[in-house]
Design a protein around this motif. Structure first.
Motif, PDB file in Angstrom:
ATOM      1  N   ASP A 101      37.081  40.506  24.129  1.00  0.00           N
ATOM      2  CA  ASP A 101      37.952  39.524  24.782  1.00  0.00           C
ATOM      3  C   ASP A 101      39.129  40.207  25.470  1.00  0.00           C
ATOM      4  OD1 ASP A 101      36.405  37.373  24.145  1.00  0.00           O
ATOM      5  OD2 ASP A 101      37.563  36.789  22.375  1.00  0.00           O
ATOM      6  N   GLU A 102      39.628  41.276  24.871  1.00  0.00           N
ATOM      7  CA  GLU A 102      40.754  41.977  25.482  1.00  0.00           C
ATOM      8  C   GLU A 102      40.371  42.526  26.851  1.00  0.00           C
ATOM      9  OE1 GLU A 102      43.592  45.852  24.607  1.00  0.00           O
ATOM     10  OE2 GLU A 102      42.737  44.753  22.915  1.00  0.00           O
ATOM     11  N   GLU A 103      39.133  43.020  26.971  1.00  0.00           N
ATOM     12  CA  GLU A 103      38.680  43.548  28.256  1.00  0.00           C
ATOM     13  C   GLU A 103      38.550  42.450  29.301  1.00  0.00           C
ATOM     14  OE1 GLU A 103      35.877  47.330  27.137  1.00  0.00           O
ATOM     15  OE2 GLU A 103      35.175  45.358  26.529  1.00  0.00           O
ATOM     16  N   VAL A 104      38.170  41.255  28.872  1.00  0.00           N
ATOM     17  CA  VAL A 104      37.937  40.156  29.817  1.00  0.00           C
ATOM     18  C   VAL A 104      39.185  39.300  30.017  1.00  0.00           C
ATOM     19  CG1 VAL A 104      36.544  38.091  30.277  1.00  0.00           C
ATOM     20  CG2 VAL A 104      35.498  40.098  29.213  1.00  0.00           C
ATOM     21  N   TYR A 105      39.899  39.006  28.922  1.00  0.00           N
ATOM     22  CA  TYR A 105      41.028  38.086  28.986  1.00  0.00           C
ATOM     23  C   TYR A 105      42.389  38.772  29.064  1.00  0.00           C
ATOM     24  CZ  TYR A 105      37.534  34.726  27.217  1.00  0.00           C
ATOM     25  OH  TYR A 105      36.421  33.950  27.052  1.00  0.00           O
ATOM     26  N   GLY A 106      42.443  40.055  28.723  1.00  0.00           N
ATOM     27  CA  GLY A 106      43.736  40.715  28.635  1.00  0.00           C
ATOM     28  C   GLY A 106      44.339  40.528  27.254  1.00  0.00           C
ATOM     29  N   LYS A 107      45.551  41.041  27.072  1.00  0.00           N
ATOM     30  CA  LYS A 107      46.183  41.019  25.756  1.00  0.00           C
ATOM     31  C   LYS A 107      47.651  40.621  25.872  1.00  0.00           C
ATOM     32  CE  LYS A 107      46.880  44.076  21.753  1.00  0.00           C
ATOM     33  NZ  LYS A 107      46.740  45.466  21.253  1.00  0.00           N
ATOM     34  N   GLY A 108      48.153  39.949  24.835  1.00  0.00           N
ATOM     35  CA  GLY A 108      49.565  39.597  24.796  1.00  0.00           C
ATOM     36  C   GLY A 108      49.971  38.713  25.952  1.00  0.00           C
ATOM     37  N   ALA A 109      51.026  39.113  26.660  1.00  0.00           N
ATOM     38  CA  ALA A 109      51.539  38.335  27.781  1.00  0.00           C
ATOM     39  C   ALA A 109      50.541  38.260  28.927  1.00  0.00           C
ATOM     40  CB  ALA A 109      52.859  38.925  28.273  1.00  0.00           C
ATOM     41  N   LYS A 110      49.606  39.216  28.984  1.00  0.00           N
ATOM     42  CA  LYS A 110      48.622  39.257  30.073  1.00  0.00           C
ATOM     43  C   LYS A 110      47.353  38.469  29.744  1.00  0.00           C
ATOM     44  CE  LYS A 110      50.156  43.736  31.870  1.00  0.00           C
ATOM     45  NZ  LYS A 110      49.754  45.134  32.202  1.00  0.00           N
ATOM     46  N   PHE A 111      47.308  37.840  28.553  1.00  0.00           N
ATOM     47  CA  PHE A 111      46.125  37.074  28.158  1.00  0.00           C
ATOM     48  C   PHE A 111      45.942  35.891  29.097  1.00  0.00           C
ATOM     49  CE2 PHE A 111      44.105  33.569  25.965  1.00  0.00           C
ATOM     50  CZ  PHE A 111      43.019  34.160  25.351  1.00  0.00           C
ATOM     51  N   ALA A 112      44.740  35.759  29.641  1.00  0.00           N
ATOM     52  CA  ALA A 112      44.447  34.626  30.525  1.00  0.00           C
ATOM     53  C   ALA A 112      42.940  34.397  30.569  1.00  0.00           C
ATOM     54  CB  ALA A 112      44.968  34.899  31.933  1.00  0.00           C
ATOM     55  N   ILE A 113      42.537  33.163  30.295  1.00  0.00           N
ATOM     56  CA  ILE A 113      41.125  32.796  30.405  1.00  0.00           C
ATOM     57  C   ILE A 113      40.770  32.746  31.891  1.00  0.00           C
ATOM     58  CG2 ILE A 113      39.395  31.045  29.891  1.00  0.00           C
ATOM     59  CD1 ILE A 113      40.501  32.174  27.357  1.00  0.00           C
ATOM     60  N   PRO A 114      39.673  33.379  32.319  1.00  0.00           N
ATOM     61  CA  PRO A 114      39.310  33.359  33.744  1.00  0.00           C
ATOM     62  C   PRO A 114      39.208  31.934  34.292  1.00  0.00           C
ATOM     63  CG  PRO A 114      37.924  34.891  32.541  1.00  0.00           C
ATOM     64  CD  PRO A 114      38.710  34.149  31.520  1.00  0.00           C
ATOM     65  N   GLU A 115      39.750  31.734  35.477  1.00  0.00           N
ATOM     66  CA  GLU A 115      39.678  30.422  36.114  1.00  0.00           C
ATOM     67  C   GLU A 115      38.339  30.215  36.815  1.00  0.00           C
ATOM     68  OE1 GLU A 115      42.999  29.811  38.656  1.00  0.00           O
ATOM     69  OE2 GLU A 115      44.486  30.057  37.055  1.00  0.00           O
ATOM     70  N   VAL A 116      37.691  31.306  37.169  1.00  0.00           N
ATOM     71  CA  VAL A 116      36.396  31.209  37.844  1.00  0.00           C
ATOM     72  C   VAL A 116      35.307  30.909  36.816  1.00  0.00           C
ATOM     73  CG1 VAL A 116      34.708  32.416  39.278  1.00  0.00           C
ATOM     74  CG2 VAL A 116      37.177  32.829  39.605  1.00  0.00           C
ATOM     75  N   ASP A 117      34.602  29.815  37.017  1.00  0.00           N
ATOM     76  CA  ASP A 117      33.577  29.409  36.062  1.00  0.00           C
ATOM     77  C   ASP A 117      32.537  30.497  35.831  1.00  0.00           C
ATOM     78  OD1 ASP A 117      34.843  27.028  35.785  1.00  0.00           O
ATOM     79  OD2 ASP A 117      33.366  25.830  36.879  1.00  0.00           O
ATOM     80  N   ALA A 118      32.075  31.120  36.908  1.00  0.00           N
ATOM     81  CA  ALA A 118      31.004  32.111  36.773  1.00  0.00           C
ATOM     82  C   ALA A 118      31.416  33.268  35.876  1.00  0.00           C
ATOM     83  CB  ALA A 118      30.614  32.633  38.159  1.00  0.00           C
TER      84      ALA A 118
END
Length: 902
Positions: free
Chosen positions: A450-467
């Protein structure tokens, strides 16, 4: 036009640096065959960070061919002061060379010459041929090779950071000297590492000054007559031969008789297929992840106990995932009787985190993903599958999914495979809660963390692009699907299938229900306590100021240290880098001083105030006035549960103010009470069972006071003699100390005696309870052979340090080998008791709810009319959770609050 590039790497120097950078953990870096890998790890990092991004035109790693060189012929004690190369490093040289070759790099060594000379000669060849040359080494002597076209990178921290030396940098460091003058400096000052002498009394600073004035050692001696008489001049005259020899030894040869040319050094690039297999052999998980993300699916590995060969399948890593909408829900009905389901939340705490998206599917029909959370709880085919008790659901972290779905009023039924739980049982050291990381630890690399895909800490973000999101979720589901069969097979091979199916999986359902139920906390009562604590802390502040003679920041260790050890003149017990230590263990040794006693009291109350009163007020849910803790089922290596958000297992009970916190925990309904039941001395009873010691078992069978019974034995009391409280206290410390493999030093500290006395007490204990000694020796020996220990329910704990060379690491592992079967078996027992209690309450149709588990204690709430039934039912069920050779004993209590139920 840019010049072509030549990269030269000093193999021996960097291998040694990599090895010693992780030397303190040398026994932790081993592969499944026992090969040490710490140097390989560091050297691989170097290749990743320098060679791969550098992508040179030509590259060479030079190695020493042996200890004997032309330098040892000239001076037989050259490098003679060096210790023998550790065997743990020697065994890594061959795989190091293989690693280099697989990276597409030429290895080279030359009899009678060092790697330095190979590099020096090749560097000059490259310079003459018009190459831009970069040398990477840990040897500062290489700076003599620097020129306009040759730069030297010196590693400064292991092999991960480098200092770059150019002509300008050399001049800066050597006060204006040129690179080729460095050998003259070395000739005068000598080199303790390479063990050549130089001239006594001349260090680097003086050598630089002399070479600045005279340019070189030969010119210095030509002008020596002009030098004023001094001890330095006398030494220069006396040790001229040593200076000239040292100059010769220090000079890196640039004309070594190499049998290779620049044409042999073309960078070939990485052989990824072979490198994957090599990394699998070394158990390099992170590197395998990197390669998987580049297009390689790595399967097999050392996945089973038999150690079958790894298999590697290159692929495009495509996964079949379709968006699930209201229009194609009918596809869910086609999935059959077994599906993988994964629900993504936007935070760790599944009691409060919002559902973001989900994926459902299987290998036969592919995977369907959606952000439309309403599809889960509407009356749809999807909802029907989730609630259908005939459809098996494979998941990651069943408890979290059950609780999160329950918040949506969806009941998830028939959990089959829980990847998180199974992976934990197979190795409690690998207790990562990230699905990607856990999959990779189990040799599956087709999913990112998840860290590789979503980031970590303040940079955590679920991708907005569905794909992007759907592919990541589908890969998670695919990992669960693909890991099910191999991991369940390993459970069976380890005789742990029953542990999973009969204890851990059903327990996750019990915990999910307990967590969802929560426990009511009286916020007004906590607010009253906060007010009283604030008043008491204010009084203590003034008391401390009066005792100290001035006001200061009580929470500042620096200011407190000055007050105690400078102003008041107390003798410092321990110092830190920033001043005096004022840690609790230090202050406790000074507690007879009034101001110190007050400070300790202040700290205790302040911690209770901030951690428990304020902490609990922050996490009471507004919707139901309850706290909903999370039990971490896969954290501890012994199998015990751990509580977070909030931690309800660590509420202090040794002091009254801490115990009072429990008075805020109340029943959720009027006319109800809190009921508690806890096992009496369960770990000692387990010890008596697994050691088979007859004397220990007799004490429990006859319901004796075990600590008094032990006191009689270790202090040699006659039956008519009384065991005084101090004897019992010391015996209690021994009883529990033995469980944790206590040393004579630890026992002496606990009971306030000297080590000799403590050692004698421990020896007496083992003489009186010989079964304990025999078992302790046997379990350690078995652990050294197997690499793990087990509980009575076959819960394993692997001990990677059990055969470590380090005494401290090995001793800790031996103590752990003794403790884990005891503590882990106690955990097994209470987990079984919880499962049976929940079943019994439902079968009896009772309103009683199980709310908490705190170590060996279970907490319930129940209507007053069910109390009599509970006092009979709970001990009966808990006592029979596991059949031991000694009876289990449970004590029950009730009250209007948790505090009263004691």
């Amino acid at each position: 036009m840019a010049k072509p590039t030549l990269l030269l790497i000093d193999g021996n120097s960097l291998a040694f640096r990599a090895f010693y950078a992780l030397y303190n953990q040398v026994d932790r870096f081993t592969n499944h065959e026992g090969l040490h890998t710490n140097a390989l790890v560091g050297f691989n990092n170097l290749l990743d960070k320098i060679v791969d991004p550098f992508h040179p035109d030509k590259v060479l790693v030079a190695w020493d061919a042996g200890k004997s060189t032309f330098r040892t012929t000239k001076f037989d004690n050259y490098k003679g002061n060096r210790d023998k190369t550790p065997s743990e490093l020697v065994e890594q040289f061959e795989p190091l060379r293989k690693m280099v070759a697989l990276h597409g790099i030429k290895n080279y060594e030359l009899i009678d010459y060092e790697a330095d000379d190979i590099i020096g000669t090749t560097a000059k060849m490259g310079e003459a041929a018009g190459y831009s040359v970069t040398i990477v080494t840990g040897d500062r002597d290489m700076r003599q090779l620097v020129s306009e076209d040759i730069k030297v990178l010196i590693t400064v921290k292991g092999v991960s950071e480098v200092d770059e030396y150019t002509v300008a940098k050399v001049a800066e460091v050597y006060d204006g000297l040129t690179p080729n003058q460095i050998v003259d400096v070395k000739g005068l000052q000598g080199d303790s590492s390479d063990n050549y002498p130089g001239v006594p009394g001349i260090g680097e600073k003086t050598a630089i000054q002399l070479i600045k004035e005279h340019h070189s050692i030969p010119e210095l001696y030509e002008r020596l007559d002009d030098m004023k008489k001094s001890k330095r001049k006398e030494n220069l005259i006396t040790y001229k031969a040593d200076a000239m020899m040292s100059l010769d030894l220090a000079r890196i040869r640039t004309d070594a008789p190499l049998t290779i040319s620049l044409d042999d050094l073309d960078y070939q690039g990485i052989d990824y297929q072979a490198l994957v297999e090599f990394y699998q052999h070394l158990d390099f998980k992170q590197q395998l992840v990197k390669l998987a993300n580049m297009g390689y699916v790595i399967g097999g590995g050392q996945a089973d106990v038999a150690g079958q060969d790894a298999t590697v399948t290159p692929t495009d890593l495509q996964v079949e995932v379709r968006e699930l909408t209201a229009n194609n829900l009918a596809h869910i009905e086609e999935l059959g009787n077994e599906v993988t389901f994964y629900l993504e939340l936007d935070g760790e705490n599944y009691h409060t985190a919002a559902p973001v998206a989900f994926v459902i599917g299987n290998a036969a029909h592919g995977y369907f993903a959606s952000r439309d959370i309403e599809l889960l709880y509407q009356k749809t085919p999807l909802n029907a599958v989730l609630t259908d008790e005939k459809v098996v659901k494979n998941v990651f972290n069943a408890k979290a999914v059950i609780v999160a779905l329950k918040r949506l009023d969806v009941a998830l039924n028939n959990i089959g495979f829980d990847l998180l739980l199974v992976a934990y049982l197979l190795d409690t050291n690998d207790n990562n809660n990230d699905l990607g990381a856990l999959a990779q630890q189990n040799d599956y690399y087709a999913v990112q963390t998840d860290e590789e895909v979503y980031g970590k800490g303040a940079k955590f973000a679920i991708p907005e692009v569905d794909a992007d999101l759907f592919e990541h979720l589908a890969r998670k589901a695919m990992a669960i699907t693909n890991l099910k069969d191999p991991l369940m097979a390993k459970l069976t091979a380890h005789a742990q299938l029953d542990l999973y199916t009969d204890i851990e999986r059903p327990l996750s359902m019990v915990l999910a229900e307990m967590e969802s139920t929560g426990i009511t906390v009286d916020a007004n009562h906590l607010l009253e306590m906060r007010s009283k604590f604030a008043e008491r802390l204010s009084e203590l502040e003034q008391q401390i100021y009066n005792q100290a003679g001035e006001e200061f920041n009580i929470n500042s260790p620096k200011q407190l240290g000055i007050i105690l050890f400078e102003k008041m003149g107390l003798k410092p017990i321990k110092k830190t880098k920033t001043g005096y230590s004022t840690a609790v263990e230090v202050l406790e040794q000074l507690s007879d001083v009034p101001v110190v006693e007050s400070i300790l009291r202040y700290r205790t109350l302040a911690k209770i105030q901030s951690t428990y009163i304020e902490g609990l007020l922050r996490v009471i849910h507004g919707s139901d006035s309850k706290v909903h803790t999370r039990y971490l089922q896969t954290l501890t290596q012994t199998g015990r549960l751990s509580s977070v958000d909030p931690n309800l297992q660590n509420i202090p009970v040794r002091i009254e103010e801490g115990r009072q916190i429990r008075s805020a925990f109340v029943p959720s309904q009027p006319g109800w009470k809190i009921f508690s039941a806890d096992y009496s001395q369960i770990e000692l009873r387990v010890l008596a069972h697994i050691t088979g010691d007859k004397h220990l078992q007799e004490a429990f069978i006859h319901d004796e006071d075990i600590h008094a019974a032990t006191a009689r034995r270790i202090f040699g009391l006659a039956p008519e003699e009384t065991v005084d409280p101090n004897m019992r206290r010391q015996a209690k410390a021994v009883n529990f100390g033995i469980v944790y493999g206590i040393s004579d030093f630890g026992l002496a500290k606990n009971i306030g005696t000297d080590r000799k006395t403590a050692k004698a007490i421990i020896e007496t204990y083992f003489n009186e309870y010989p079964g304990v000694r025999t078992w302790s020796e046997a379990v350690i020996a078995q652990a050294k052979q197997d690499g793990f220990v087990e509980t009575v329910a076959h819960r394993r704990r692997y001990l990677p340090d059990i055969n470590a060379r380090s005494f401290n690491l090995r001793s800790f592992a031996e103590r752990t080998a003794m403790n884990s079967p005891i503590q882990g078996s106690a955990a097994d027992i209470i987990k079984i008791a919880m499962i049976r209690m929940q079943t019994a309450l439902k079968e009896a149709g009772m309103q009683t709810k199980m709310l908490l588990q705190v170590h060996d204690e279970l907490i319930f709430e129940a209507p007053a009319e069910e109390m009599a039934t509970l006092h009979e039912m709970v001990p009966r069920i808990m006592d029979s959770a596991m059949q031991l050779d000694v009876p289990l004993k449970v004590e029950t209590h009730e009250g209007l609050t948790w505090y009263d139920a004691k």
